[in-house]
Scaffold this active site. Structure first.
Site, PDB file in Angstrom:
ATOM      1  NE  ARG A  55       1.167  -9.321   4.734  1.00 18.56           N
ATOM      2  CZ  ARG A  55      -0.060  -9.182   4.271  1.00 18.56           C
ATOM      3  NH1 ARG A  55      -1.006  -9.989   4.695  1.00 18.56           N
ATOM      4  NH2 ARG A  55      -0.357  -8.230   3.404  1.00 18.56           N
ATOM      5  CE  LYS A  69     -12.635  -8.104   6.468  1.00 17.10           C
ATOM      6  NZ  LYS A  69     -11.537  -9.019   6.681  1.00 17.10           N
ATOM      7  CG  HIS A  72      -6.146  -1.472   1.113  1.00 13.67           C
ATOM      8  ND1 HIS A  72      -4.802  -1.293   1.321  1.00 13.67           N
ATOM      9  CD2 HIS A  72      -6.766  -0.604   1.934  1.00 13.67           C
ATOM     10  CE1 HIS A  72      -4.622  -0.363   2.224  1.00 13.67           C
ATOM     11  NE2 HIS A  72      -5.787   0.074   2.623  1.00 13.67           N
ATOM     12  CD  GLN A 102      -0.956  -8.534  -0.309  1.00  8.43           C
ATOM     13  OE1 GLN A 102      -0.229  -7.549  -0.337  1.00  8.43           O
ATOM     14  NE2 GLN A 102      -2.066  -8.581   0.406  1.00  8.43           N
ATOM     15  CB  CYS A 144      -0.983   0.048   1.160  1.00  7.31           C
ATOM     16  SG  CYS A 144      -1.390  -1.513   1.906  1.00  7.31           S
ATOM     17  CG  ASP A 182      -2.096  -5.200  -2.954  1.00  2.00           C
ATOM     18  OD1 ASP A 182      -3.319  -5.075  -2.735  1.00  2.00           O
ATOM     19  OD2 ASP A 182      -1.217  -4.828  -2.165  1.00  2.00           O
ATOM     20  CG  HIS A 220      -3.519   0.031  -2.883  1.00  2.00           C
ATOM     21  ND1 HIS A 220      -2.436  -0.764  -3.174  1.00  2.00           N
ATOM     22  CD2 HIS A 220      -3.912  -0.293  -1.628  1.00  2.00           C
ATOM     23  CE1 HIS A 220      -2.166  -1.521  -2.117  1.00  2.00           C
ATOM     24  NE2 HIS A 220      -3.042  -1.261  -1.166  1.00  2.00           N
TER      25      HIS A 220
HETATM   26 ZN    ZN Z   1      -3.222  -2.254   0.596  1.00  2.00          ZN
END
Ligand code: ZN
Ligand code: ZN
Length: 614
Positions: free
Chosen positions: A323, A425, A471, A341, A294, A343, A345
């Site tokens: 992680r 979410k 996200h 990910q 992010c 991912d 945004h």
């Molecule tokens: Zn994010």
């Protein structure tokens, strides 16, 4: 239901009322007691810790005298004893006693774990509940089945080492897992499902099909993608990138490390520290291995002054993050420490957000369908107790999420209070071939980061406004999604994802004309964009070559021999390794073979699902 760490003090307290009809959960909790009673009889001096019901079964944690370990054989004996006790229909009786008296009783019985639990019951509860089944007594709130006669359909499954109270600084106990059902038929159906899941286990198939490895030599929770798995991942990524480009996303890249100050601004150092690795010092400044993508996308946004006309901006990235996960929970590709990910945004004006959410919902459904998953479950998670953002922000964001699901006629459930502290979410779970649900996609509002990083755009009236940030990940992580894909298809992938789609097997590898003909057929398949290999390793028998191709789940095998060369009619014998023998073999002109395979490889989604291997 908890599997790893159990709030054992919650087990203790005043007994709960039993419902008129016992539930599976009650049945399984009762089976846990029955197992502990059998263990205590068979292993005098055994200490029993906690034994709750879990998804599909139950467990109980034990410490055996003199550090003894349960064997396979022991499980059989314990199960046998449980069945005897079930036949005796021993009543479960509940009792309420003063806490001190219970403490004294368990001390006298030499059960230190129970004494410890009593000492940890919060507050000044004066009384606790215990349950008796024959001579066995357990600290417990219940409720339980009326008697052990209900517990005939039980099976003990395995033993695992666990740390007392889930803390690796504590001693290891032995956890015995079992399952219990209302009837023998239900039990057998469950055991069949379990065997099927084992057959599909992605770790096993990953080895057999040489897709990936996760080794101790490499370090726990880190993945090596082998050529076959790497090829498949590349195909997944190719599809993903193309879909994102045509879906109006920008594709960006970001580094694996960044100054730790970035993670201080984002709040991760405060709120996410336990999942982050220790910083490394470069030029006397601390850098951080990234746990999330992010902040990088936020910096890209901040690189320019943004106008209301620029929005929405959609930055997407196949971003690899690291992680920390406890070593005990690492599991193949499903729980790892380094993963990529899918991912993105989204930065948009408040008036755009609802439409954007709708687009992402559609996009996720389309993405899952492409890979053959059409059975999806949607969840909306709402405001938790601790949160940032105004009441008004939360209400309108939650309404936007629900509204977009509703206007699409999608069923969803609400998880009250389950949103992140920074926004509500939507989660999307998919059901696999065994009916198991996997959480994959998440579409997550964020009221926090735009504030922390001071994000702005210039509105139509020239004023500075704050954009809304979302996200979202669709597949979740490539590693985990790949593991799910392997288990869903049990290794027999749709043709477009197969590492080798057609293997050309040479009958006489010592006859140059035959070898040449085989390479010619493979070359024509490759020219049509298909992945074909030639099996002509010297000194191997044809049957062995075919078998190896089948074991590697190559869907099509073409056999080329001297007779084909002599005939010279360009017809080859094709075997579909997924079909039963009597339907599997056909003679086809090569041009037709190429056209058929190309057509199959172009299919996606439900049309691409291969026949179940015979
Ligand atoms: Zn994010
Ligand atoms: Zn209990």
């Amino acid at each position: 239901m908890p599997d790893e760490v159990v709030d054992d003090a919650a087990e203790a307290g005043l007994p709960l009322e039993a419902p008129a009809e016992p539930t599976l959960e009650i049945l399984r909790h009762s089976a846990a007691h029955l197992m502990a009673s059998a263990v205590v009889e068979l292993f005098p001096g055994a200490h029993y810790d906690v034994g709750p019901p879990i998804t599909d079964g139950f467990f109980y944690n034990f410490r055996l005298p003199e550090g003894r370990h349960f064997t396979e054989d022991d499980l059989g004996r314990i199960e046998e004893r449980m069945k005897q006790k079930a036949a005796q229909r021993i009543a479960f009786t509940r009792e309420v006693m003063p806490r001190d008296q219970a403490r004294e009783m368990f001390t006298r019985m030499g059960q230190p774990f129970k004494v410890d639990i009593i000492d940890r019951i919060p507050g000044d509860a004066a009384q606790v509940g215990v349950y008796r089944t024959g001579d066995f007594v357990d600290l417990c709130r219940g409720p339980h089945v009326p008697d052990t006669g209900w517990l005939g359909a039980v099976k003990l499954l395995r033993v695992a080492g666990v740390y007392w109270r889930g803390d690796e600084r504590n001693e290891q106990l032995q956890r015995v897992y079992g399952t219990a059902w209302f009837s023998d038929e239900e039990l057998q159906a469950y055991l069949d499902r379990l065997a099927e899941a084992e057959r599909r286990d992605h770790r096993k198939l990953g080895r057999e099909l040489d897709l990936f490895s996760v080794t101790d030599e490499l370090g726990g929770g880190l993945v090596l993608w082998h050529p076959n798995g790497g090829l498949m991942r590349g195909l997944i990524e190719d599809h993903w990138r193309a879909a994102h480009r045509s879906g109006g996303y920008d594709l960006v890249y970001s580094p694996h490390i960044a100054l730790r100050t970035l993670w201080e601004t984002s709040g991760h150092v405060d709120f996410y520290a336990e999942n982050m690795y220790a910083p490394m010092v470069i030029d006397e400044r601390p850098f951080q291995l990234k746990p999330m993508n992010c902040p990088f996308h936020i910096l890209i946004y901040k690189g320019h002054t943004r106008s209301y006309r620029d929005l929405p901006l959609r930055y997407s990235e196949l971003g690899t993050v690291y992680r920390y996960e406890r070593s005990g929970v690492l599991h193949g590709l499903l729980r790892v420490r380094g993963f990529t990910q899918d991912d993105a945004h989204l930065f948009c004006r408040p008036d755009q957000i609802e439409e954007e959410i709708g687009r992402v919902v559609d996009f996720s459904i389309e993405m899952f369908r492409t890979f053959g998953f059409s059975d999806l479950k949607m969840y909306v998670s709402t405001k938790p107790e601790k949160s940032v953002g105004s009441e008004e922000q939360w209400r309108s964001a939650e309404a936007a999420l629900e509204n977009q699901l509703r206007i699409r006629g999608l069923d969803y459930s609400i998880n009250p209070g389950d949103g992140a502290f920074y926004g509500p979410k939507i989660d999307v779970g998919l059901l696999d071939a065994l009916g198991r649900e996997w959480q994959c996609a998440t579409i997550q509002f964020d009221f926090n980061e735009p504030e922390r990083f001071g994000l702005e755009f210039v509105a139509e009236d020239g004023s500075r406004q704050r954009p809304v940030m979302v996200h979202r990940a669709l597949l979740g992580s490539l590693e985990r999604f790949f593991g799910i894909l392997v288990e869903h298809y049990a290794g027999d992938f749709p043709l477009w994802l197969c590492p080798v789609q057609c293997e050309v097997v040479v009958v006489q590898d010592n006859v140059p004309e035959v070898v040449q003909h085989a390479h010619g057929v493979a070359g024509r398949l490759r020219a049509a964009g298909l992945r074909a290999a030639v099996s002509d390793r010297p000194g191997e028998r044809m049957q062995a070559r075919i078998l190896r191709a089948e074991q590697r789940r190559v869907p099509y095998v073409v056999v080329v021999g001297r007779k084909d060369v002599e005939r010279g009619d360009d017809v080859v014998r094709v075997r579909d390794t997924r079909l039963p023998a009597e339907q599997a073999v056909r003679d086809l002109p090569v041009a037709e073979l190429v056209a058929e395979l190309a057509a199959e490889a172009a299919r996606r989604g439900a049309e691409a699902v291969p026949p179940a291997r015979a």
